[in-house]
Design a protein around this motif. Structure first.
Motif, PDB file in Angstrom:
ATOM      1  N   HIS A  96       0.854  -1.198   0.000  1.00 42.58           N
ATOM      2  CA  HIS A  96       0.000   0.000   0.000  1.00 42.58           C
ATOM      3  C   HIS A  96       0.894   1.253   0.000  1.00 42.58           C
ATOM      4  O   HIS A  96       0.650   2.203  -0.746  1.00 42.58           O
ATOM      5  CB  HIS A  96      -0.893  -0.061   1.242  1.00 42.58           C
ATOM      6  CG  HIS A  96      -1.596   1.210   1.579  1.00 42.58           C
ATOM      7  ND1 HIS A  96      -2.625   1.707   0.830  1.00 42.58           N
ATOM      8  CD2 HIS A  96      -1.406   2.094   2.597  1.00 42.58           C
ATOM      9  CE1 HIS A  96      -3.051   2.832   1.373  1.00 42.58           C
ATOM     10  NE2 HIS A  96      -2.322   3.094   2.436  1.00 42.58           N
ATOM     11  N   HIS A 101       0.344   4.889  -1.259  1.00 41.21           N
ATOM     12  CA  HIS A 101      -0.886   4.815  -0.456  1.00 41.21           C
ATOM     13  C   HIS A 101      -2.112   4.614  -1.358  1.00 41.21           C
ATOM     14  O   HIS A 101      -3.142   5.282  -1.204  1.00 41.21           O
ATOM     15  CB  HIS A 101      -1.014   6.032   0.463  1.00 41.21           C
ATOM     16  CG  HIS A 101      -0.060   5.964   1.617  1.00 41.21           C
ATOM     17  ND1 HIS A 101      -0.434   5.552   2.870  1.00 41.21           N
ATOM     18  CD2 HIS A 101       1.272   6.187   1.666  1.00 41.21           C
ATOM     19  CE1 HIS A 101       0.639   5.558   3.649  1.00 41.21           C
ATOM     20  NE2 HIS A 101       1.680   5.938   2.945  1.00 41.21           N
ATOM     21  N   CYS A 129      -5.416   2.267   6.833  1.00 48.98           N
ATOM     22  CA  CYS A 129      -4.156   2.973   7.027  1.00 48.98           C
ATOM     23  C   CYS A 129      -4.447   4.275   7.770  1.00 48.98           C
ATOM     24  O   CYS A 129      -5.232   5.103   7.302  1.00 48.98           O
ATOM     25  CB  CYS A 129      -3.525   3.241   5.665  1.00 48.98           C
ATOM     26  SG  CYS A 129      -2.104   4.322   5.761  1.00 48.98           S
ATOM     27  N   CYS A 132      -3.663   7.448   5.729  1.00 50.20           N
ATOM     28  CA  CYS A 132      -4.668   7.787   4.718  1.00 50.20           C
ATOM     29  C   CYS A 132      -5.903   8.402   5.372  1.00 50.20           C
ATOM     30  O   CYS A 132      -6.462   9.369   4.863  1.00 50.20           O
ATOM     31  CB  CYS A 132      -5.076   6.547   3.933  1.00 50.20           C
ATOM     32  SG  CYS A 132      -3.842   6.043   2.741  1.00 50.20           S
TER      33      CYS A 132
HETATM   34 ZN   LIG Z   1      -2.158   4.856   3.424  1.00 47.23          ZN
END
Ligand SMILES: [Zn+2]
Length: 191
Positions: A96, A101, A129, A132
């Motif tokens: 990721h 991301h 995440c 994010c």
């Molecule tokens: Zn991320």
């Protein structure tokens, strides 16, 4: 983190067969915890030593034992599960990040359609995440204003965008928009 469910879990192996009641299901939690207070309240005996913890029944029979790792007591039976769960999450998170991301659905698609040679990672369903979540939410959703203009040109929304760092081919530096609230007719001027 909030629990979204409650139930009964049976753990069975060559060494033990134990049933837990009132087990809370917390989707974001990555490992399982046993409440010492609840075990004691239910009539079990919990013994802590320097490197081990043991849960015994009323007759002194061992139900579960755990080894001390850092400041945690970890039941060996769950250690493998925990290790593997963490490993797949770490791998997915690594890819990721490598893809700048990229959202996890697209990472899954890359894997499922074999679009990247050799990329074989399992992406857990509930993976998320923190970076994010904090950085991609740049603003709250717009609420419905609740009122619209009744007549054409009753309300005109306008916005200016510029000064652009890179000029257009024609040398323009600004964008100017006019949107009629009733008809949504849009006029765009470049200057
Ligand atoms: Zn991320």
């Amino acid at each position: 983190m909030l629990a979204t469910g409650r139930g009964v879990v049976r753990l069975k192996s060559d060494m033990f067969d134990v049933t837990f009641v009132n087990v809370l299901y917390v989707p974001g939690l990555q490992c399982n915890f046993i409440s010492v207070a609840r075990a004691v309240n239910s009539g079990y005996i919990v013994k802590f030593r320097e490197n081990t913890a043991t849960i015994l029944n009323k007759h002194g029979g061992t139900i579960l034992s755990a080894n001390k790792v850092s400041d945690m007591f970890i039941n060996e039976q769950n250690k493998n599960t925990l290790f593997f769960a963490r490993k797949s999450e770490e791998e997915a998170m690594k890819w990721h990040s490598r893809y700048g991301h990229q959202d996890f659905a697209s990472i899954r698609e890359l894997i499922n359609k074999q679009m990247v040679r050799g990329l074989q990672v399992s992406v857990p369903k509930d993976i998320c995440c923190a970076l994010c979540m904090t950085n991609k939410c740049t603003q709250k959703p717009y609420c419905n204003a609740g009122s619209r203009a009744k007549d054409v040109l009753g309300i005109v929304h306008t916005d200016v965008c510029g000064l652009m760092r890179n000029l257009s081919i024609g040398g323009a530096k600004y964008l100017l928009t006019f949107i009629d609230d009733k008809t949504r007719a849009t006029y765009l001027y470049i200057s």
